[in-house]
Scaffold this motif. Structure first.
Motif, PDB file in Angstrom:
ATOM      1  N   ILE B  78     -27.523  24.335  15.796  1.00 39.57           N
ATOM      2  CA  ILE B  78     -28.136  24.204  14.514  1.00 39.57           C
ATOM      3  C   ILE B  78     -27.739  23.977  13.308  1.00 39.57           C
ATOM      4  O   ILE B  78     -28.019  23.204  12.458  1.00 39.57           O
ATOM      5  CB  ILE B  78     -29.091  25.517  14.607  1.00 39.57           C
ATOM      6  N   ARG B  83     -30.360  19.594  18.010  1.00 35.82           N
ATOM      7  CA  ARG B  83     -31.058  20.413  19.011  1.00 35.82           C
ATOM      8  C   ARG B  83     -30.642  20.488  20.366  1.00 35.82           C
ATOM      9  O   ARG B  83     -30.251  19.228  20.904  1.00 35.82           O
ATOM     10  CB  ARG B  83     -32.661  19.718  18.890  1.00 35.82           C
ATOM     11  N   CYS B 117     -34.387  27.582  23.283  1.00 37.02           N
ATOM     12  CA  CYS B 117     -33.952  26.206  23.349  1.00 37.02           C
ATOM     13  C   CYS B 117     -34.799  25.187  23.608  1.00 37.02           C
ATOM     14  O   CYS B 117     -34.473  24.202  24.306  1.00 37.02           O
ATOM     15  CB  CYS B 117     -32.599  26.236  23.846  1.00 37.02           C
ATOM     16  N   ASP B 118     -36.197  25.536  23.375  1.00 38.49           N
ATOM     17  CA  ASP B 118     -37.024  24.387  23.744  1.00 38.49           C
ATOM     18  C   ASP B 118     -36.899  23.994  25.101  1.00 38.49           C
ATOM     19  O   ASP B 118     -36.807  22.739  25.391  1.00 38.49           O
ATOM     20  CB  ASP B 118     -37.013  23.197  22.696  1.00 38.49           C
ATOM     21  N   CYS B 120     -34.426  23.679  27.151  1.00 38.48           N
ATOM     22  CA  CYS B 120     -33.361  23.040  27.380  1.00 38.48           C
ATOM     23  C   CYS B 120     -32.677  23.267  28.953  1.00 38.48           C
ATOM     24  O   CYS B 120     -32.481  24.515  29.340  1.00 38.48           O
ATOM     25  CB  CYS B 120     -32.115  23.564  26.204  1.00 38.48           C
ATOM     26  N   GLY B 142     -26.223  18.475  22.357  1.00 30.35           N
ATOM     27  CA  GLY B 142     -27.251  18.558  21.595  1.00 30.35           C
ATOM     28  C   GLY B 142     -27.631  17.262  20.847  1.00 30.35           C
ATOM     29  O   GLY B 142     -26.903  16.311  21.020  1.00 30.35           O
ATOM     30  N   THR B 145     -30.129  15.582  15.005  1.00 31.10           N
ATOM     31  CA  THR B 145     -31.516  15.178  14.263  1.00 31.10           C
ATOM     32  C   THR B 145     -31.170  14.271  12.870  1.00 31.10           C
ATOM     33  O   THR B 145     -32.110  13.826  12.328  1.00 31.10           O
ATOM     34  CB  THR B 145     -32.125  16.452  13.796  1.00 31.10           C
ATOM     35  N   LEU B 203     -35.018  26.547  15.970  1.00 26.76           N
ATOM     36  CA  LEU B 203     -34.681  24.975  16.334  1.00 26.76           C
ATOM     37  C   LEU B 203     -35.122  24.193  15.259  1.00 26.76           C
ATOM     38  O   LEU B 203     -34.351  23.182  14.657  1.00 26.76           O
ATOM     39  CB  LEU B 203     -35.179  24.587  17.755  1.00 26.76           C
ATOM     40  N   ALA B 206     -32.925  22.912  12.360  1.00 24.71           N
ATOM     41  CA  ALA B 206     -31.875  21.887  12.496  1.00 24.71           C
ATOM     42  C   ALA B 206     -31.966  20.650  11.733  1.00 24.71           C
ATOM     43  O   ALA B 206     -31.090  19.997  10.962  1.00 24.71           O
ATOM     44  CB  ALA B 206     -31.416  21.397  14.025  1.00 24.71           C
TER      45      ALA B 206
END
Lengths: 331, 331
Positions: B78, B83, B117-118, B120, B142, B145, B203, B206
């Motif tokens: 982050i 991400r 972590c969505d 991950c 990651g 972004t 997240l 980020a």
């Protein structure tokens, strides 16, 4: 966290930053992350650790320990048809060990990344102390050599495929027995040295795996167990002929000295840590594979056959061999 | 190698394979490698470990240990504007600990990979036993972004930039003191719970880092030391005003109870493990950053200023503060 307050940064800069070899995405190991540029084929990733007392002995030279770590990972990548492109090291260094030891470890790591991995850069990691045994984990990214980018999996074998293996099987196990004092080193000097850090086939073998193998893995848990893994993952059975298993001159002589040569060969076939490629090959492509491998000085031997059904059958010169309950480390 | 012969495969399949969440490149954790598809912006990679006795206590609940491991890595990503997209776990599990403990560890790992972590995926790793303390290393890839794909480095700060930090500083240190028995938990209940596994900003922060920060890192070794790292890496000096350092209500009350509130604040500023983002921001962009962060319920505080020269100066309400010899864990 740090090895000693104030020393982690110094240590990384003096011992590990040179192993980044100026790769721009490593930022000289001065930042918290690395950057891997876009790759057109994607990446193949493996991660293996070595733990004192589990994978190596307290008395092992620390450069050999680092080499074993690199080779455990490298053999995975080669067996999947990939060439190493980046490495990340997590190191838990015992408080009881000296800082000089870290230098030796880093030297072994650097030498193998250079000589066996075509100058693969060390791009990051984490270094800390432990009140206990040495633990090192390496994450290795690899560039696929298959045009699809995909790794050669365990699951692609077809009924009728030849089971083929590179190099020799059993030297690592014999060498370990000498180092444990179970066997005399007499006559097994080569194995004893080899076992510290067994080496996989050369990098140039990776595209051969990608071009010829229907399924592949590296022999780490023992030939028989790993052969069964290939068969199981492919929904097949397998028959292996121990008489065709390639063994070195030293191993051959050792087998001949044993009361039961058949039992001795079985020990070699279940010992593990060979780091050779074990592959399923379409029969009419086997000679071409062998010829390509010969150009690299890599011997490839046909040792068995995949077949419909399930399970493992082992023969020795045509006679069935009774299998031990424990085929290898993790099967 | 295996936890017990025959059990590593079962263990991976029952506890860890579900964490791959069906991601095609993980091959259900049944193969030796994972495949990461081509990425247009490249990847940002971090690796951090947690070691029993060094980073956590023997008595820590094992789900918290796994969460601490995830968050150590997540806070790095982050803070660099990335991400998480894939995780790899090396686990050295003590022979003295039960298998039930691994299930608890895996549950904590899975929960954090899902919630923070969505989703991950866990895409691979290595599990083995150790005659010693628990060691776990996580490698986390990651997705950048930033439109360039590049991580926000430590080295991009400019003279005149504001030093800004997210969240609160010091709760993790206070909590650790209660857990070590140095401080009473009385009045520090929130810190005690938080310290098991401090959490980084969400997240969604980020891309804000990527859009606004000239330099950034996560506060892991103590605010003052990490601030100095940013300045050093950028070839600058830095002044930090401790009176502006954001601290929680519990910490505020604790400071007020101390004989020397100034010394108490200094403890908070050097404690470490805060996992917050520490950033260099161009002054005329600070208000916009703060507004964007507020939309995410993330507080961002201005606590110092980068300047030409070198070194760290610390003030408290305008008065210079004498610095301890040891600024943090690794500075």
């Amino acid at each position: 966290m740090s090895l000693k307050p104030s020393s982690e940064t110094d240590l990384i800069q003096s011992l590990f930053a040179p192993l980044a070899r100026g790769h721009s995405g490593a930022f000289g190991l001065t930042d918290d992350v690395a950057y891997l540029a876009p790759s057109t084929l994607g990446q193949i990733v493996t991660q293996d650790q070595v733990i004192e007392g589990t994978h190596f002995l307290l008395s092992d030279p620390l450069d050999s320990v680092a080499k074993r770590l690199v080779r455990r990972n490298l053999s995975d990548l080669i067996a999947k048809g990939a060439r190493p492109s980046a490495a990340f090291l997590s190191l838990a260094w015992p408080k009881s060990r000296s800082r000089d030891g870290i230098a030796l470890f880093a030297a072994g790591l650097g030498q193998d990344l250079q000589d066996l991995c075509d100058n693969c850069p060390l791009m990051g990691g984490d270094t800390s102390t432990i009140e206990g045994p040495l633990v090192a984990s390496l994450t290795m990214m690899g560039s696929p050599t298959a045009t699809t980018g995909q790794p050669i999996l365990r699951s692609g074998a077809k009924a009728g495929d030849i089971l083929a293996v590179t190099g020799f099987i059993g030297d690592a196990w014999l060498g370990l027995q000498t180092r444990l004092g179970v066997l005399s080193t007499n006559g097994l000097e080569g194995c004893a040295a080899f076992a510290m850090a067994p080496y996989p086939p050369p990098l140039a073998f990776a595209p051969i795996v990608a071009a010829y193998a229907n399924a592949s893995l590296d022999v780490s848990d023992g030939l028989l167990g790993d052969g069964l893994q290939l068969a199981r993952s492919s929904g097949l059975g397998i028959t292996i002929d121990l008489a065709t298993m390639p063994i070195s001159q030293e191993a051959l002589k050792w087998v001949a000295r044993q009361a039961s040569p058949a039992a001795a060969v079985l020990d070699l076939a279940t010992g593990g840590d060979d780091y050779q490629c074990l592959m399923a090959i379409t029969p009419d492509r086997f000679r071409a594979l062998q010829a390509k491998a010969r150009d690299l000085n890599v011997a490839v031997s046909a040792i068995g056959r995949f077949e419909a059904g399930q399970g493992l059958r082992v023969n020795h010169n045509g006679a069935p061999v009774d299998l031990p309950a424990q085929l290898g480390w993790s099967v």
